[in-house]
Design a protein around this motif. Structure first.
Motif, PDB file in Angstrom:
ATOM      1  N   MET A 157      39.682  51.774 -35.127  1.00 34.63           N
ATOM      2  CA  MET A 157      40.711  50.882 -35.669  1.00 34.63           C
ATOM      3  C   MET A 157      40.058  49.884 -36.606  1.00 34.63           C
ATOM      4  O   MET A 157      39.117  49.189 -36.225  1.00 34.63           O
ATOM      5  N   GLU A 158      40.563  49.822 -37.828  1.00 36.47           N
ATOM      6  CA  GLU A 158      39.997  48.901 -38.804  1.00 36.47           C
ATOM      7  C   GLU A 158      40.155  47.464 -38.341  1.00 36.47           C
ATOM      8  O   GLU A 158      41.218  47.062 -37.829  1.00 36.47           O
ATOM      9  N   ASP A 159      39.105  46.675 -38.517  1.00 34.47           N
ATOM     10  CA  ASP A 159      39.070  45.261 -38.153  1.00 34.47           C
ATOM     11  C   ASP A 159      39.208  45.038 -36.648  1.00 34.47           C
ATOM     12  O   ASP A 159      39.453  43.920 -36.212  1.00 34.47           O
ATOM     13  N   VAL A 160      39.057  46.076 -35.858  1.00 32.82           N
ATOM     14  CA  VAL A 160      39.146  45.942 -34.402  1.00 32.82           C
ATOM     15  C   VAL A 160      37.899  46.499 -33.723  1.00 32.82           C
ATOM     16  O   VAL A 160      37.234  45.813 -32.955  1.00 32.82           O
ATOM     17  N   THR A 161      37.570  47.765 -34.003  1.00 33.39           N
ATOM     18  CA  THR A 161      36.489  48.414 -33.255  1.00 33.39           C
ATOM     19  C   THR A 161      35.117  48.145 -33.877  1.00 33.39           C
ATOM     20  O   THR A 161      34.360  49.064 -34.206  1.00 33.39           O
ATOM     21  N   ASP A 162      34.813  46.859 -34.010  1.00 35.39           N
ATOM     22  CA  ASP A 162      33.483  46.461 -34.446  1.00 35.39           C
ATOM     23  C   ASP A 162      32.544  46.460 -33.242  1.00 35.39           C
ATOM     24  O   ASP A 162      32.949  46.786 -32.118  1.00 35.39           O
ATOM     25  N   ARG A 163      31.291  46.075 -33.451  1.00 34.18           N
ATOM     26  CA  ARG A 163      30.308  46.142 -32.369  1.00 34.18           C
ATOM     27  C   ARG A 163      30.706  45.290 -31.167  1.00 34.18           C
ATOM     28  O   ARG A 163      30.503  45.694 -30.020  1.00 34.18           O
ATOM     29  N   SER A 164      31.240  44.105 -31.418  1.00 35.94           N
ATOM     30  CA  SER A 164      31.587  43.225 -30.309  1.00 35.94           C
ATOM     31  C   SER A 164      32.658  43.849 -29.417  1.00 35.94           C
ATOM     32  O   SER A 164      32.532  43.868 -28.189  1.00 35.94           O
ATOM     33  N   PHE A 165      33.704  44.390 -30.032  1.00 37.67           N
ATOM     34  CA  PHE A 165      34.783  44.985 -29.226  1.00 37.67           C
ATOM     35  C   PHE A 165      34.324  46.280 -28.566  1.00 37.67           C
ATOM     36  O   PHE A 165      34.699  46.572 -27.426  1.00 37.67           O
ATOM     37  N   ARG A 166      33.513  47.066 -29.267  1.00 29.49           N
ATOM     38  CA  ARG A 166      33.016  48.302 -28.668  1.00 29.49           C
ATOM     39  C   ARG A 166      32.197  48.004 -27.406  1.00 29.49           C
ATOM     40  O   ARG A 166      32.298  48.720 -26.412  1.00 29.49           O
ATOM     41  N   LYS A 167      31.378  46.969 -27.469  1.00 25.38           N
ATOM     42  CA  LYS A 167      30.569  46.606 -26.306  1.00 25.38           C
ATOM     43  C   LYS A 167      31.452  46.210 -25.127  1.00 25.38           C
ATOM     44  O   LYS A 167      31.174  46.577 -23.980  1.00 25.38           O
TER      45      LYS A 167
ATOM     46  N   VAL B 115      37.040  37.183 -20.661  1.00 26.36           N
ATOM     47  CA  VAL B 115      36.683  38.273 -21.564  1.00 26.36           C
ATOM     48  C   VAL B 115      36.885  37.860 -23.027  1.00 26.36           C
ATOM     49  O   VAL B 115      36.106  38.248 -23.904  1.00 26.36           O
ATOM     50  N   ALA B 116      37.914  37.054 -23.288  1.00 26.92           N
ATOM     51  CA  ALA B 116      38.107  36.544 -24.651  1.00 26.92           C
ATOM     52  C   ALA B 116      36.898  35.715 -25.088  1.00 26.92           C
ATOM     53  O   ALA B 116      36.430  35.821 -26.231  1.00 26.92           O
ATOM     54  N   ILE B 117      36.371  34.908 -24.161  1.00 27.51           N
ATOM     55  CA  ILE B 117      35.177  34.106 -24.467  1.00 27.51           C
ATOM     56  C   ILE B 117      33.959  35.009 -24.681  1.00 27.51           C
ATOM     57  O   ILE B 117      33.174  34.815 -25.611  1.00 27.51           O
ATOM     58  N   GLU B 118      33.807  36.010 -23.836  1.00 26.96           N
ATOM     59  CA  GLU B 118      32.701  36.957 -23.991  1.00 26.96           C
ATOM     60  C   GLU B 118      32.790  37.673 -25.333  1.00 26.96           C
ATOM     61  O   GLU B 118      31.785  37.843 -26.030  1.00 26.96           O
ATOM     62  N   HIS B 119      34.002  38.074 -25.695  1.00 30.84           N
ATOM     63  CA  HIS B 119      34.236  38.763 -26.961  1.00 30.84           C
ATOM     64  C   HIS B 119      33.843  37.853 -28.131  1.00 30.84           C
ATOM     65  O   HIS B 119      33.189  38.288 -29.086  1.00 30.84           O
ATOM     66  N   LEU B 120      34.224  36.579 -28.062  1.00 29.20           N
ATOM     67  CA  LEU B 120      33.882  35.626 -29.111  1.00 29.20           C
ATOM     68  C   LEU B 120      32.370  35.469 -29.232  1.00 29.20           C
ATOM     69  O   LEU B 120      31.820  35.466 -30.339  1.00 29.20           O
ATOM     70  N   ARG B 121      31.681  35.336 -28.116  1.00 28.25           N
ATOM     71  CA  ARG B 121      30.224  35.183 -28.143  1.00 28.25           C
ATOM     72  C   ARG B 121      29.569  36.400 -28.809  1.00 28.25           C
ATOM     73  O   ARG B 121      28.643  36.262 -29.624  1.00 28.25           O
ATOM     74  N   LEU B 122      30.035  37.580 -28.460  1.00 27.32           N
ATOM     75  CA  LEU B 122      29.478  38.795 -29.052  1.00 27.32           C
ATOM     76  C   LEU B 122      29.782  38.868 -30.545  1.00 27.32           C
ATOM     77  O   LEU B 122      28.950  39.312 -31.342  1.00 27.32           O
ATOM     78  N   SER B 123      30.981  38.438 -30.925  1.00 28.96           N
ATOM     79  CA  SER B 123      31.376  38.453 -32.331  1.00 28.96           C
ATOM     80  C   SER B 123      30.462  37.544 -33.150  1.00 28.96           C
ATOM     81  O   SER B 123      30.005  37.910 -34.241  1.00 28.96           O
ATOM     82  N   VAL B 124      30.183  36.358 -32.625  1.00 29.51           N
ATOM     83  CA  VAL B 124      29.288  35.426 -33.308  1.00 29.51           C
ATOM     84  C   VAL B 124      27.870  35.984 -33.359  1.00 29.51           C
ATOM     85  O   VAL B 124      27.176  35.879 -34.375  1.00 29.51           O
TER      86      VAL B 124
END
Length: 346
Positions: free
Chosen positions: A17-27, A258-267
């Motif tokens: 999914m474009e703009d969704v399945t980046d490395r942070s979300f995949r992890k 999980v939202a916080i974890e996702h944010l940390r990975l995104s950064v």
């Protein structure tokens, strides 16, 4: 499901999914049990030109394996060249996007547009297969519109081209994401195909996943929109398939954590600026259904400091704890159409 050396029993797969399945979300999804994860779809022309943003989309870590890179384009030459570039990043297999309905893709003759040119679709598939030594798969739809459903004609062409598996979204391009996915057509694909079939479309819960397997007889299933803000779905599906019941019931604390974890990975993956900005699209789904969430969401999408975002989320968790004590939040057993628990206003 067997693709090359990969063999997984009834895999549950994260869709590209474009703009969704980046490395942070995949992890995140991998941690909750996704068997295979796909990158965002990547333009073949962009890879040929060495566009850095597109190249970055191909990066993944061993933790994410099995991991798949998906490319799209409408030229045999461009797709073959892009395939070689993508293969150099050592994905477990390569996927061709023949199903994206978006105007910026299909409008340029790629993605789902190729459903109207099955011979060209087959030539592109063959050129990619010939160009690389790793398995090549395809993701597509059942046809351009309801009057021209041609997936059964396309299957043997792709098989002859050397494609190793096919993922089918049970809608036409014209339907975009409206209405209901047609699982009957996916079942017909499975009846006719000699290669593994992955079923996609309208899997919003563990119950839907089980129903998809039973209805279509597919070798694997692919979850897209149903995972956004709800990576727990992968764990729930595995629990239902392996144990007969769902035992993971995420509450508001789980969702915020999980939202916080996702944010940390995104950064971590994209840096403070873009990691913070690109997380904004996810808060609505992580927090959906919680009380007084609109005010919190407005603050989240205006905040540029990721550490302040975490503070906002933690403060909101404290508010939710108070709402629960005041009886403003209750849990009920059906989450979407499944046995998962959800938080709602009384």
């Amino acid at each position: 499901m067997r693709i090359g050396k990969l063999h997984i029993e009834r895999p549950v797969i994260l869709a590209p999914m474009e703009d969704v399945t980046d490395r942070s979300f995949r992890k995140i999804c991998k941690r909750f049990g996704a068997d295979v994860v796909y990158t965002e779809f990547i333009s073949a022309e962009a890879l040929r030109r060495g566009v850095e943003k597109s190249v970055q989309k191909m990066l993944f870590e061993d933790y994410e394996r099995p991991a798949v890179i998906q490319i799209f384009g409408n030229s045999e030459e461009a797709m073959a060249e892009a395939a070689v570039i993508a293969a150099s990043y050592a994905p477990d297999y390569l996927d061709i996007n023949f199903g994206c309905p978006a105007k910026k893709v299909a409008g340029k003759g790629a993605g789902a547009a190729l459903l109207r040119e099955p011979e060209k679709m087959a030539r592109i598939a063959a050129s990619v297969v010939k160009a690389v030594s790793i398995p090549v798969t395809v993701k597509t739809r059942i046809g351009w519109d309801r009057e021209s459903i041609n997936i059964l004609d396309i299957i043997p062409r792709l098989e002859d081209a050397g494609i190793g598996a096919i993922a089918v979204h049970g809608r036409t391009r014209s339907e975009m994401y409206k209405g209901t996915a047609d699982w009957d057509w996916i079942a017909r694909v499975k009846e006719h195909a000699r290669i593994p079939v992955i079923a996609n479309g309208d899997i919003w819960s563990a119950r839907d996943a089980l129903a998809m397997f039973n209805h279509t007889g597919a070798d694997g299933i692919m979850i897209g929109r149903g995972s956004i803000g709800n990576p727990f779905i992968f764990k729930q599906v595995k629990e239902l398939l392996q144990g007969g019941s769902v035992v993971t019931f995420p509450g508001f604390s789980d969702r915020i954590a999980v939202a916080i974890e996702h944010l940390r990975l995104s950064v971590e993956c994209k840096g403070e600026k873009y990691g913070t900005l690109e997380m904004r699209r996810h808060y609505a789904t992580y927090l959906k259904g919680l009380p007084k969430v609109s005010r919190v969401r407005d603050r989240l999408v205006r905040e540029n400091n990721w550490q302040h975002v975490i503070e906002i989320l933690r403060d909101y968790e404290t508010d939710c704890e108070r709402y629960a004590k005041e009886g403003k939040i209750r849990e009920y057993a059906e989450y979407l159409n499944d046995h998962s628990k959800r938080l709602v206003l009384k």
